[in-house]
Write a protein that holds these residues in place. Sequence first.
Motif, PDB file in Angstrom:
ATOM      1  N   THR A 147      48.546  32.435  54.251  1.00 18.72           N
ATOM      2  CA  THR A 147      48.187  33.638  53.506  1.00 18.72           C
ATOM      3  C   THR A 147      49.428  34.477  53.275  1.00 18.72           C
ATOM      4  OG1 THR A 147      45.956  33.701  54.427  1.00 18.72           O
ATOM      5  CG2 THR A 147      46.823  35.762  53.545  1.00 18.72           C
ATOM      6  N   ALA A 148      49.629  34.874  52.019  1.00 22.16           N
ATOM      7  CA  ALA A 148      50.747  35.757  51.675  1.00 22.16           C
ATOM      8  C   ALA A 148      50.231  36.854  50.761  1.00 22.16           C
ATOM      9  CB  ALA A 148      51.861  34.973  50.993  1.00 22.16           C
ATOM     10  N   VAL A 149      50.374  38.098  51.211  1.00 25.37           N
ATOM     11  CA  VAL A 149      50.040  39.272  50.389  1.00 25.37           C
ATOM     12  C   VAL A 149      51.339  40.055  50.251  1.00 25.37           C
ATOM     13  CG1 VAL A 149      48.556  41.293  50.151  1.00 25.37           C
ATOM     14  CG2 VAL A 149      47.713  39.271  51.355  1.00 25.37           C
ATOM     15  N   ILE A 150      51.982  39.939  49.098  1.00 20.39           N
ATOM     16  CA  ILE A 150      53.334  40.477  48.951  1.00 20.39           C
ATOM     17  C   ILE A 150      53.509  41.189  47.611  1.00 20.39           C
ATOM     18  CG2 ILE A 150      54.354  38.734  50.476  1.00 20.39           C
ATOM     19  CD1 ILE A 150      55.273  37.194  48.052  1.00 20.39           C
ATOM     20  N   ASN A 151      54.346  42.222  47.633  1.00 18.88           N
ATOM     21  CA  ASN A 151      54.788  42.920  46.418  1.00 18.88           C
ATOM     22  C   ASN A 151      53.638  43.511  45.617  1.00 18.88           C
ATOM     23  OD1 ASN A 151      57.472  42.189  47.028  1.00 18.88           O
ATOM     24  ND2 ASN A 151      57.248  40.250  45.930  1.00 18.88           N
ATOM     25  N   ASN A 152      52.629  44.003  46.296  1.00 19.10           N
ATOM     26  CA  ASN A 152      51.523  44.671  45.618  1.00 19.10           C
ATOM     27  C   ASN A 152      51.675  46.188  45.762  1.00 19.10           C
ATOM     28  OD1 ASN A 152      49.656  42.225  45.040  1.00 19.10           O
ATOM     29  ND2 ASN A 152      50.180  42.012  47.214  1.00 19.10           N
ATOM     30  N   GLU A 153      51.158  46.900  44.775  1.00 21.46           N
ATOM     31  CA  GLU A 153      51.193  48.362  44.793  1.00 21.46           C
ATOM     32  C   GLU A 153      49.769  48.886  44.843  1.00 21.46           C
ATOM     33  OE1 GLU A 153      52.537  52.000  41.851  1.00 21.46           O
ATOM     34  OE2 GLU A 153      53.670  50.114  41.811  1.00 21.46           O
ATOM     35  N   MET A 154      49.488  49.764  45.821  1.00 25.52           N
ATOM     36  CA  MET A 154      48.127  50.234  46.049  1.00 25.52           C
ATOM     37  C   MET A 154      48.120  51.758  46.067  1.00 25.52           C
ATOM     38  SD  MET A 154      47.514  47.404  48.986  1.00 25.52           S
ATOM     39  CE  MET A 154      47.898  45.698  48.581  1.00 25.52           C
ATOM     40  N   THR A 155      47.470  52.337  45.087  1.00 20.81           N
ATOM     41  CA  THR A 155      47.400  53.785  44.953  1.00 20.81           C
ATOM     42  C   THR A 155      45.975  54.244  45.214  1.00 20.81           C
ATOM     43  OG1 THR A 155      49.182  53.739  43.305  1.00 20.81           O
ATOM     44  CG2 THR A 155      47.801  55.729  43.399  1.00 20.81           C
ATOM     45  N   ASN A 156      45.860  55.160  46.164  1.00 22.37           N
ATOM     46  CA  ASN A 156      44.531  55.609  46.590  1.00 22.37           C
ATOM     47  C   ASN A 156      43.651  54.411  46.960  1.00 22.37           C
ATOM     48  OD1 ASN A 156      42.617  57.563  47.220  1.00 22.37           O
ATOM     49  ND2 ASN A 156      41.735  57.561  45.156  1.00 22.37           N
ATOM     50  N   THR A 157      44.280  53.465  47.597  1.00 27.59           N
ATOM     51  CA  THR A 157      43.632  52.220  48.010  1.00 27.59           C
ATOM     52  C   THR A 157      44.159  51.864  49.392  1.00 27.59           C
ATOM     53  OG1 THR A 157      43.495  51.440  45.713  1.00 27.59           O
ATOM     54  CG2 THR A 157      43.318  49.768  47.449  1.00 27.59           C
ATOM     55  N   SER A 158      43.282  51.527  50.296  1.00 27.89           N
ATOM     56  CA  SER A 158      43.706  51.210  51.659  1.00 27.89           C
ATOM     57  C   SER A 158      44.547  49.942  51.703  1.00 27.89           C
ATOM     58  CB  SER A 158      42.483  51.046  52.563  1.00 27.89           C
ATOM     59  OG  SER A 158      41.744  52.242  52.634  1.00 27.89           O
ATOM     60  N   ALA A 159      45.331  49.818  52.756  1.00 27.34           N
ATOM     61  CA  ALA A 159      46.189  48.647  52.937  1.00 27.34           C
ATOM     62  C   ALA A 159      45.349  47.385  53.142  1.00 27.34           C
ATOM     63  CB  ALA A 159      47.097  48.868  54.146  1.00 27.34           C
ATOM     64  N   PRO A 160      45.905  46.237  52.816  1.00 25.47           N
ATOM     65  CA  PRO A 160      45.184  44.974  53.032  1.00 25.47           C
ATOM     66  C   PRO A 160      44.839  44.783  54.501  1.00 25.47           C
ATOM     67  CG  PRO A 160      47.122  44.618  51.679  1.00 25.47           C
ATOM     68  CD  PRO A 160      47.218  46.017  52.194  1.00 25.47           C
ATOM     69  N   THR A 166      51.397  36.625  55.945  1.00 21.96           N
ATOM     70  CA  THR A 166      52.622  37.312  55.564  1.00 21.96           C
ATOM     71  C   THR A 166      52.255  38.519  54.713  1.00 21.96           C
ATOM     72  OG1 THR A 166      53.890  35.254  55.596  1.00 21.96           O
ATOM     73  CG2 THR A 166      54.816  37.095  54.355  1.00 21.96           C
ATOM     74  N   LEU A 167      52.542  39.710  55.217  1.00 25.91           N
ATOM     75  CA  LEU A 167      52.306  40.953  54.480  1.00 25.91           C
ATOM     76  C   LEU A 167      53.661  41.625  54.295  1.00 25.91           C
ATOM     77  CD1 LEU A 167      49.146  42.353  56.359  1.00 25.91           C
ATOM     78  CD2 LEU A 167      49.214  40.896  54.345  1.00 25.91           C
ATOM     79  N   GLU A 168      54.179  41.588  53.072  1.00 21.61           N
ATOM     80  CA  GLU A 168      55.519  42.094  52.829  1.00 21.61           C
ATOM     81  C   GLU A 168      55.591  42.886  51.530  1.00 21.61           C
ATOM     82  OE1 GLU A 168      58.153  38.762  52.779  1.00 21.61           O
ATOM     83  OE2 GLU A 168      58.120  38.476  54.961  1.00 21.61           O
ATOM     84  N   ASN A 169      56.388  43.927  51.567  1.00 19.46           N
ATOM     85  CA  ASN A 169      56.735  44.715  50.376  1.00 19.46           C
ATOM     86  C   ASN A 169      55.520  45.245  49.629  1.00 19.46           C
ATOM     87  OD1 ASN A 169      59.483  44.148  50.877  1.00 19.46           O
ATOM     88  ND2 ASN A 169      59.311  42.215  49.757  1.00 19.46           N
TER      89      ASN A 169
END
Length: 749
Positions: free
Chosen positions: A715-728, A742-745
């Motif tokens: 699993t890779a969750v990377i380089n996402n932008e979340m506005t008024n949204t909770s973290a993965p 992998t949770l990066e950037n």
Amino acid sequence: MQRSFSLIVFTYVAIVLFSQNTFASEYLVKTQNEYKEVSSKLKAGDDVVLANGIWIDFEILFKAKGTEKQPVTLRAETPGQVILSGLSNLRLAGEYLVVSGLVFKDGYTPTGEVISFRSNEDDLANHSRVTEVVIDNYSNPEKFEQDKWVVMYGKHNRFDHSNLVGKKNAGVTMAVRLNTAESQQNHHRIDHNYFGPRPILGSNGGETLRIGTSHYSLTDSFTTIENNYFDRCNGEVEIISNKSGKNQILNNVFFESRGTLTLRHGNGNLVEGNVFFGNGVDHTGGIRVINSDQIIRNNYMEGLTGYRFGSGFTIMNGVPNSTINRYHQVDNALIENNTLVNVDHVHFAAGSDAERSATPINSKFQNNLIFSNKNTDGISIFDDISGVTFSGNLLSEGINPSISEGFKVTPLKMQRAKNGLLYPEENMQNVGAGKTLTPIQKDQVGASYYPKTEPDVAFDSGKVTQVKPTENALFNAINNASSGDVLILENGNYNIGKVIKLDKTITIKAKNRKHVTLYPARSTFVDINNFGSLKLVNLIISGKRAPDSAGNTLIRTSRVPMQRNFRLEITGSIIEDLDVNHSFHLFDAGHRSFADYIKITKTTMSNISGDIMRLNKETDDLGIYNAEYIYFNDNLLENVEGAVAKVYRGGTDESTFGPHFIMSGNLLKNVGNGKRNKNAASVYLHGVQVAQISENQLFDSAPIDIEHTVGEPVTAVINNEMTNTSAPKVVELIVKGPHTATLENNIVK
């Protein structure tokens, strides 16, 4: 007197031989009753001929005793023109029997076996041969109702020059059984067969060939598997599952087949002269080594991408004092003179964990050649490998060896030889696979009379038809189309007043983007059935005229469990106003349906009261799931009350590669916040084996929720932008400890 006696003996023998030849009979039978009458009186040398035609619901018992020189035969009048359909099968029992020329299609076996080398548990076939037969898509319509196509019992039998193509229900395609003493040390031969494409099953139980079972795995079989062609055999992680001893697996070709030749149980097996062509296809693997006294030599592997238990080459860890059905320690393995070209992963001591802690011992890895244009040897080491001696191995230039001892970096220029394999231009004596290796060709195997066709009809492969926006025009055009056809819709509005039951491969495409609007007026626009696959291109689809009722679905699969895999593509389209009532979903997979892939790209989806993709019906936790690959890329979502995707794969089975979920480059605005979205997530993944979520923007949306189960998910969750949204959120539900994702950037605002 002595001379007269000798003459009498000679005359007697001659009369006996003449009588045997003279009184052997040939019977042409045209009905099942005629066959039944003839079969009860067969003797050595007799020949039973089934008349050309379709034989429906014919359960053949072929029981007789021939001799080595005078076998009893059962054959088609013309090879390929005797079709056994409906509920038909074949059982052999006796000695020196030969069957040839039969085709099984358009039905399925009423028992657990299509061709069985026994009539019952006590009455087996020995010294018998089945040749030039075909089993073509002869699958039980209940996908998870298990059966086997060919099962060998007895001793000294042969199955050769036959086609086994398109098994779609659970159960191994072909098996050798050792369940009684009369079937052990059997010396069977399986050769020159075409194991044609087997689709992804989406569950355990999709092996192509199995020799033995774990219960009898310490028993020797002495079965030879040679010169067979395994073409895209993708059922599950084990293509060949070897579960007995003293077998020889020789000179077979594995073409773009997902999984591995697995020495799962049993000792003292020989794997030699096999060729693996992955061509970069996902999860293509080579050889997996377990147990004692295995010899793996002179094999060639190229373009293999598989990893973990499905890697290009794997030596496993075992379980100390293993029970018979787990993993026995690798001991005294000889791995020599193999060539690995652009093999992504070579794993030593694979599967190491608290249970599998017995590392390989007394083993040799020598005179092998590894070439890579990626400047890596692909080797990963998961535990102590001091029990493996490395010597005389060559690596191509630019590779930094993962193992220093026994590997030499050498400038290598590879050239493809006439046999289709790559060899160093330089003379590298006694390293890698030999130049005498001759891979069997597809046209050299299988029944000579039977064509080898592609398993699926490709999108856009048929004729193109123009459709005008008149009443029922699209519905009628689909009914009149052939699989593979493309329907080009003229500008205008199309009111869809009937549910389209799709049982063919169809593309629906707007002639001019954004100038064609479809208005489904029923609870469902398209209902995908067996043989159905759908591609939508550049369309506008509006739910404004859908019935005002809860639970509408734009596209769904049949509510009856499906045997056939399907494909769904949506690209460049606009899907809007699926909100006439609550829980209006874009796509909903039914129980026991399975997609090879779903692709939604460059599409705008807005004002939707349900989910975009529902792939969450297999909640019985048996390792079954609804789609192998889910691609969701470069889309715009706005005001979607449900989730982008709900994907569920439960249970603890580790025999599959999927599901895969790839989501990239999407813009989500107000997604997943509906009160009926019970998971409270914009993306919900349970038990997904591969998840890649990257370069997405989420505004005012529910979080991404991922639950790991088994199988070492990637699993890779990377380089996402979340506005008024909770973290993965990622959690491990079965394995103890922190999650492995992998949770990066990721930017959370």
